[in-house]
Scaffold this motif. Structure first.
Motif, short mmCIF file in Angstrom:
data_model
loop_
_atom_site.label_atom_id
_atom_site.label_comp_id
_atom_site.label_asym_id
_atom_site.label_seq_id
_atom_site.Cartn_x
_atom_site.Cartn_y
_atom_site.Cartn_z
N PRO A 198 0.80 -1.23 0.00
CA PRO A 198 0.00 0.00 0.00
C PRO A 198 0.83 1.28 0.00
O PRO A 198 0.61 2.17 0.82
CB PRO A 198 -0.79 -0.14 1.31
N TRP A 199 1.78 1.40 -0.90
CA TRP A 199 2.65 2.57 -0.89
C TRP A 199 2.90 3.07 -2.30
O TRP A 199 2.81 2.33 -3.28
CB TRP A 199 3.99 2.24 -0.23
N ARG A 200 3.16 4.33 -2.35
CA ARG A 200 3.70 4.94 -3.57
C ARG A 200 4.61 6.07 -3.13
O ARG A 200 4.56 6.53 -1.99
CB ARG A 200 2.62 5.35 -4.56
N PHE A 201 5.47 6.54 -4.04
CA PHE A 201 6.53 7.46 -3.67
C PHE A 201 6.65 8.60 -4.68
O PHE A 201 6.43 8.41 -5.87
CB PHE A 201 7.88 6.73 -3.64
N LEU A 202 7.00 9.77 -4.17
CA LEU A 202 7.36 10.91 -5.00
C LEU A 202 8.80 11.25 -4.63
O LEU A 202 9.07 11.58 -3.47
CB LEU A 202 6.44 12.10 -4.74
N LEU A 203 9.70 11.15 -5.59
CA LEU A 203 11.12 11.37 -5.34
C LEU A 203 11.56 12.69 -5.96
O LEU A 203 11.41 12.90 -7.16
CB LEU A 203 11.94 10.21 -5.94
N TYR A 204 12.08 13.58 -5.11
CA TYR A 204 12.56 14.89 -5.55
C TYR A 204 14.07 14.92 -5.37
O TYR A 204 14.57 14.85 -4.24
CB TYR A 204 11.91 16.01 -4.73
N THR A 205 14.77 15.04 -6.47
CA THR A 205 16.22 15.04 -6.43
C THR A 205 16.73 16.03 -7.48
O THR A 205 15.99 16.41 -8.40
CB THR A 205 16.78 13.61 -6.66
N GLY A 206 17.96 16.48 -7.33
CA GLY A 206 18.51 17.45 -8.28
C GLY A 206 17.65 18.71 -8.33
O GLY A 206 17.19 19.21 -7.30
N GLU A 207 17.41 19.21 -9.53
CA GLU A 207 16.58 20.41 -9.70
C GLU A 207 15.13 20.17 -9.27
O GLU A 207 14.40 21.11 -8.97
CB GLU A 207 16.63 20.88 -11.16
N GLY A 208 14.72 18.91 -9.23
CA GLY A 208 13.36 18.58 -8.84
C GLY A 208 13.03 18.93 -7.40
O GLY A 208 11.86 19.06 -7.05
N THR A 209 14.07 19.08 -6.55
CA THR A 209 13.78 19.44 -5.15
C THR A 209 13.09 20.79 -5.06
O THR A 209 12.33 21.02 -4.12
CB THR A 209 15.07 19.45 -4.30
N GLU A 210 13.31 21.65 -6.04
CA GLU A 210 12.68 22.97 -5.99
C GLU A 210 11.16 22.86 -6.11
O GLU A 210 10.43 23.68 -5.55
CB GLU A 210 13.26 23.88 -7.08
N THR A 211 10.66 21.85 -6.82
CA THR A 211 9.21 21.63 -6.91
C THR A 211 8.64 21.35 -5.53
O THR A 211 7.60 21.91 -5.14
CB THR A 211 8.92 20.44 -7.86
N PHE A 212 9.32 20.50 -4.77
CA PHE A 212 8.90 20.20 -3.40
C PHE A 212 8.94 21.46 -2.54
O PHE A 212 7.99 21.75 -1.81
CB PHE A 212 9.83 19.11 -2.82
N ILE A 213 10.02 22.21 -2.65
CA ILE A 213 10.21 23.41 -1.83
C ILE A 213 9.17 24.47 -2.17
O ILE A 213 8.60 25.11 -1.27
CB ILE A 213 11.65 23.95 -1.98
N GLN A 214 8.89 24.66 -3.44
CA GLN A 214 7.88 25.65 -3.83
C GLN A 214 6.50 25.25 -3.34
O GLN A 214 5.70 26.10 -2.93
CB GLN A 214 7.88 25.86 -5.35
N ALA A 215 6.19 23.95 -3.36
CA ALA A 215 4.91 23.48 -2.83
C ALA A 215 4.82 23.80 -1.34
O ALA A 215 3.77 24.23 -0.85
CB ALA A 215 4.75 21.98 -3.07
#
Length: 190
Positions: A50-67
């Motif tokens: 029962p799991w799924r994942f969202l992985l933020y790495t490299g430039e993608g971390t900014e998407t997490f931070i902006q959210a």
């Protein structure tokens, strides 16, 4: 299980710490996937996985931070100093992994799924620790914020169990005292 394996596992469990200080080096995505492949061997009732994942790495971390930033109240449209400070700290963390589970309306299934996901996270932490990758398991209040959830793609009927902030370990915190288990144990022998 032989005595050597037992010692290795016991030591790994006792040495693992929540880490908040990371080296700036990126953790290869393939290594993170490999760690999740190991972690998925967590016990889960009826093999529901029962799991799924969202992985933020490299430039993608900014998407997490902006959210995160957009989910915080901004008086007068200005980002508060505290939010900016936290966002800057998040930028110093190489990887953000969001762990998500379905929110089953049946309490028993929900409890089993949450336990399974938590076991997976612990497996992930231990396997990562063995590779000198540390993390901290966060479940801050903003993971419940509709703006944050929508911005990162969490669907209605899903629960964020954790945001794992991770990277190669820079500093290992000292262990904190733990209560003797005998103080928490009731033995019923008859």
């Amino acid at each position: 299980m032989n005595n050597e394996r037992q010692k290795v596992i016991d030591e790994l469990i006792r040495e693992r710490r929540s880490v908040t200080s990371f080296k700036p080096d990126q953790v290869p995505t393939d290594e993170l996937i490999e760690l999740l492949e190991v972690a998925k061997w967590a016990p889960n009732h009826k093999m529901t996985e029962p799991w799924r994942f969202l992985l933020y790495t490299g430039e993608g971390t900014e998407t997490f931070i902006q959210a995160f930033i957009e989910s915080q109240p901004a008086p007068g449209g200005q980002i508060s100093e505290g939010v900016q400070k936290k966002a800057d700290h998040f930028r110093s963390i190489p990887v953000h992994l969001v762990v998500i589970m379905p929110e089953d309306p049946r309490q028993k299934t929900w409890d089993e799924d949450h336990a399974a996901v938590s076991a997976l996270i612990q497996n992930f932490q231990l396997a990562a620790w063995a590779r000198n990758i540390g993390m901290i398991w966060r479940s801050n209040d903003w993971i419940y914020n509709p703006t944050f959830r929508e911005k990162i793609g969490v669907k209605p009927g899903e629960k964020i169990v954790a945001t794992l902030m991770l990277g190669y370990i820079k500093d290992v915190p000292k262990p904190k005292k733990r209560t003797d288990i005998k103080e928490k144990l009731t033995i019923i022998s008859e």
